[in-house]
Design a protein around this motif. Sequence first.
Motif, short mmCIF file in Angstrom:
data_model
loop_
_atom_site.label_atom_id
_atom_site.label_comp_id
_atom_site.label_asym_id
_atom_site.label_seq_id
_atom_site.Cartn_x
_atom_site.Cartn_y
_atom_site.Cartn_z
N GLU A 1 0.83 -1.20 0.00
CA GLU A 1 0.00 0.00 0.00
C GLU A 1 0.87 1.26 0.00
O GLU A 1 2.06 1.22 0.33
CB GLU A 1 -0.90 0.01 1.25
N ASN A 2 0.23 2.36 -0.37
CA ASN A 2 0.83 3.70 -0.25
C ASN A 2 2.11 3.84 -1.06
O ASN A 2 3.07 4.50 -0.63
CB ASN A 2 1.12 4.04 1.22
N LEU A 3 2.16 3.21 -2.23
CA LEU A 3 3.27 3.44 -3.16
C LEU A 3 2.84 4.47 -4.18
O LEU A 3 1.70 4.46 -4.65
CB LEU A 3 3.69 2.15 -3.86
N SER A 4 3.73 5.35 -4.52
CA SER A 4 3.40 6.41 -5.49
C SER A 4 4.01 6.07 -6.84
O SER A 4 5.16 5.63 -6.93
CB SER A 4 3.92 7.76 -5.00
N SER A 5 3.23 6.23 -7.89
CA SER A 5 3.74 5.98 -9.24
C SER A 5 4.61 7.15 -9.68
O SER A 5 4.41 8.29 -9.27
CB SER A 5 2.58 5.79 -10.22
N VAL A 6 5.58 6.85 -10.52
CA VAL A 6 6.50 7.88 -11.03
C VAL A 6 5.93 8.43 -12.33
O VAL A 6 5.68 7.67 -13.26
CB VAL A 6 7.90 7.28 -11.26
N PRO A 7 5.69 9.74 -12.42
CA PRO A 7 5.11 10.32 -13.65
C PRO A 7 5.99 10.06 -14.87
O PRO A 7 7.21 10.18 -14.80
CB PRO A 7 5.04 11.82 -13.33
N LYS A 8 5.37 9.64 -15.94
CA LYS A 8 6.01 9.44 -17.24
C LYS A 8 7.03 8.30 -17.26
O LYS A 8 7.78 8.16 -18.22
CB LYS A 8 6.71 10.73 -17.71
N VAL A 9 7.07 7.49 -16.19
CA VAL A 9 8.04 6.39 -16.12
C VAL A 9 7.34 5.11 -15.66
O VAL A 9 6.57 5.14 -14.70
CB VAL A 9 9.20 6.71 -15.15
N LYS A 10 7.58 4.02 -16.37
CA LYS A 10 7.11 2.70 -15.96
C LYS A 10 8.32 1.87 -15.54
O LYS A 10 9.34 1.84 -16.24
CB LYS A 10 6.40 1.98 -17.11
N ILE A 11 8.21 1.21 -14.39
CA ILE A 11 9.31 0.38 -13.87
C ILE A 11 8.83 -1.07 -13.85
O ILE A 11 7.89 -1.41 -13.11
CB ILE A 11 9.73 0.82 -12.46
N PHE A 12 9.48 -1.93 -14.65
CA PHE A 12 9.04 -3.32 -14.84
C PHE A 12 10.08 -4.27 -14.23
O PHE A 12 11.28 -4.14 -14.46
CB PHE A 12 8.89 -3.62 -16.33
N ARG A 13 9.59 -5.21 -13.42
CA ARG A 13 10.47 -6.21 -12.81
C ARG A 13 10.11 -7.61 -13.32
O ARG A 13 8.94 -7.97 -13.36
CB ARG A 13 10.35 -6.19 -11.29
N PHE A 14 11.15 -8.37 -13.68
CA PHE A 14 10.99 -9.75 -14.15
C PHE A 14 11.84 -10.64 -13.24
O PHE A 14 13.06 -10.52 -13.22
CB PHE A 14 11.45 -9.86 -15.61
N GLU A 15 11.20 -11.55 -12.49
CA GLU A 15 11.89 -12.27 -11.42
C GLU A 15 12.36 -13.66 -11.86
O GLU A 15 12.00 -14.68 -11.27
CB GLU A 15 10.98 -12.39 -10.20
N ALA A 16 13.19 -13.69 -12.90
CA ALA A 16 13.75 -14.96 -13.38
C ALA A 16 14.82 -14.65 -14.42
O ALA A 16 14.88 -13.53 -14.95
CB ALA A 16 12.65 -15.83 -14.00
N PRO A 17 15.67 -15.63 -14.73
CA PRO A 17 16.58 -15.45 -15.87
C PRO A 17 15.77 -15.26 -17.14
O PRO A 17 14.67 -15.81 -17.28
CB PRO A 17 17.38 -16.76 -15.91
N LEU A 18 16.29 -14.51 -18.07
CA LEU A 18 15.61 -14.29 -19.35
C LEU A 18 16.29 -15.17 -20.39
O LEU A 18 17.44 -14.93 -20.76
CB LEU A 18 15.68 -12.81 -19.74
N TYR A 19 15.59 -16.19 -20.84
CA TYR A 19 16.17 -17.12 -21.81
C TYR A 19 15.07 -17.58 -22.76
O TYR A 19 13.92 -17.11 -22.70
CB TYR A 19 16.84 -18.29 -21.10
N TYR A 20 15.44 -18.50 -23.66
CA TYR A 20 14.56 -18.84 -24.77
C TYR A 20 13.18 -19.33 -24.32
O TYR A 20 12.18 -19.10 -25.00
CB TYR A 20 15.22 -19.90 -25.65
N ALA A 21 13.10 -20.01 -23.17
CA ALA A 21 11.84 -20.63 -22.77
C ALA A 21 10.83 -19.63 -22.23
O ALA A 21 9.62 -19.89 -22.27
CB ALA A 21 12.10 -21.72 -21.72
N PHE B 1 17.37 9.85 -14.14
CA PHE B 1 17.81 10.13 -15.50
C PHE B 1 16.61 10.32 -16.44
O PHE B 1 16.61 11.22 -17.29
CB PHE B 1 18.70 8.99 -16.00
N ALA B 2 15.60 9.46 -16.28
CA ALA B 2 14.41 9.57 -17.13
C ALA B 2 13.68 10.89 -16.89
O ALA B 2 13.16 11.51 -17.82
CB ALA B 2 13.48 8.38 -16.87
N LYS B 3 13.62 11.34 -15.63
CA LYS B 3 12.96 12.61 -15.32
C LYS B 3 13.69 13.80 -15.93
O LYS B 3 13.07 14.79 -16.33
CB LYS B 3 12.86 12.79 -13.81
N ASP B 4 15.01 13.69 -16.00
CA ASP B 4 15.81 14.79 -16.52
C ASP B 4 15.76 14.89 -18.03
O ASP B 4 16.17 15.90 -18.61
CB ASP B 4 17.27 14.65 -16.07
#
Length: 689
Positions: free
Chosen positions: A527-547, A684-687
């Motif tokens: 709860e009570n997290l604020s979104s960052v204007p004009k920025v999306k932050i994406f998390r992927f919780e695993a190795p990124l591979y072909y499967a 950096f994205a905000k600037d």
Amino acid sequence: FLMERKTRAKINRKEVMLAKLRKSCSCTPKKLKNFVMDFFPVLRWLPKYHCKEYIWGDIMSGLVIGIILVPQAIAYSLLAGLKPIYSLYTSFFANIIYFLMGTSRHVSVGIFSLISLMVGQVVDRELLLAGFDLNDDAPPALSDGSLQNDSQTNTTAFNLTIAGMNAECGKECYAIGIATALTFVAGVYQVLMGIFRLGFVSMYLSESVLDGFATGASLTILTAQVKYLIGIKIPRSQGHGMLVITWINIFRNISQANLCDVITSAICIVVLVTAKELGDRYKHKLKFPLPTELVVIVVATLVSHYGKLNEVYASSVSGAIPTGFIPPKIPHFNLMLRVAVDALPLAIVSFVFTVSLSEMCAKKYAYTIRANQEMFAVGFCNIIPSFFHSFATSAALAKTLVKTSTGCQTQVSGVISAMVVLLVLLFLAPLFYSLQKCVLACIIIVSLRGALRKFRDVPARYHVNKVDTLVWVVTMSASALISTEIGLLVGIVFSMLCIIVRTQRPRTALLGQIQDTSFYEDDLEYENLSSVPKVKIFRFEAPLYYANRNYFLKSLYKLTNLDPNLEAARRKKYEKKEKQHLKKGDHTTANGLSIGETTLQLVPKQIDFQALVVDCSSISFLDTTGVNTLKEILKDYKDLNISVLLACCNPSVIDSLKRGGYFGKDFGSMQEMLFYSIHNAVQFAKDQK
């Protein structure tokens, strides 16, 4: 900013390998001495043995384990489908060899119920294929394993060609021949795994797989002993589904139950369970466990002998157990070929149980073991005894716990246990002639309490981890309903599939900023997290591979509510239509709007971000497909004037991106694409304009 990476000195692998090879092949007196002392660890610790401090604990634990070993060895012979004398041989030789070669001070190596079951299944299968009758009450072969050919005994003879000589082998001779061949091959596998340092194989047997395998095998053991409990004669089932077939045969023949065996079994189980429960409750007050099994066996043997239960009530008894040692014999090579495949799971299970128990004891008593040497030790505990009519061995949890609780300090206690077994082998074995088989079955069943209690732990296990519980259920079910070997294989494959599935469909999240901090967390979890204007932050919780490439892209597009490919295609479509209208001289668009208003229609809805930050802290590695996926989203979002920034990449991921050309040829734009924290990337994205 970018941190400067250390420059690593280039290693000439060829020279390193040659140096290691020269070192391995060199032979000096010092190196030879170290090799011998490493191969026989007893040479290191025995000269330093503190006699006054250790001897009484070792003698006490050795005597207690020896007293427990004798009835268990006789009982587990039922599981292995062999005569009790061979179980006693196994217990004797295993303790002596592990004393010389083992690195654990406390583990108890010898006959083990699961290993005995696996040996027994192979023995029964080969006896059946050779045409022998599996009926336990068939007249036995001669005690010295000599040849027998009697057409009236309901046991066929099997022709063996050994060293160019034809010989006919009776049922008992052939059964122990199969068991020793299986044991020898399993020992060879274990030694080879030690030579090639393949101990890592045990890592694929998770705790859930081992527990499920032990519980499933315990159900099979329990099922196999029921016919002895109630004294009925049913064929020993073989192949897949043995548990179900056996229970069907039990219920079909329940009317033939022997009342004497039923009463004896009920009394023995009550006495054994009561004694075990009292022992568990007051173990802190008892200096050593109650020898309940030995007392039950002695009393039951006396009652059976003087009450003539075999003659009067037709109760099945153990029969003659010869004294002394049978002359050693080389396992048959032809039989080794028949059981080579069966020996592999036997070797792995034996090694895994031994090493896991050794590590448990070493951790508890603050010393170290050498897993590779343990593999050699358990391997030679199988190879050498196979010449002396013994079968496969392993460390046993119950006896190891008893050993530690009775003051064991070193493997000298194993020698004391071997001396107790030797005393029985030389003098006392014939006294067990009248011992009822139902009593042995009771001892086996009561010894399974620990494994069967795992069913009570299922709710707690499910609460801790649902996937591990599913692995346990699948392994247990396959081990019980199909076969133990297939169950172990199913458990390993299924647990690995669970890992693959969990990396194929991992958790994904959009992150929000914790107020007044530089930290970011899952917007759906907190709860009570604020979104960052004009920025999306994406998390992927695993190795990124072909499967999981497609899942990565689908999750990204869904959470950001923007598919750049569809958006680019839609824009091209509108631009094409606008050009067609302009060529016709029409100043209104296809939607009836003026040219100045067309820009509003190029995007179906306003894009609410200008930068995408990918949190790579949970991405442990990238393969070629993973690198190409990140390059793809970099290009696709760039076409929509959205910058893609990577944050929290580990050095391995950065190196993969460099090699894959993600940052360009000269890495000039690396400072604007890679950041060491999410907050730096957001700033950096905000600037950016």
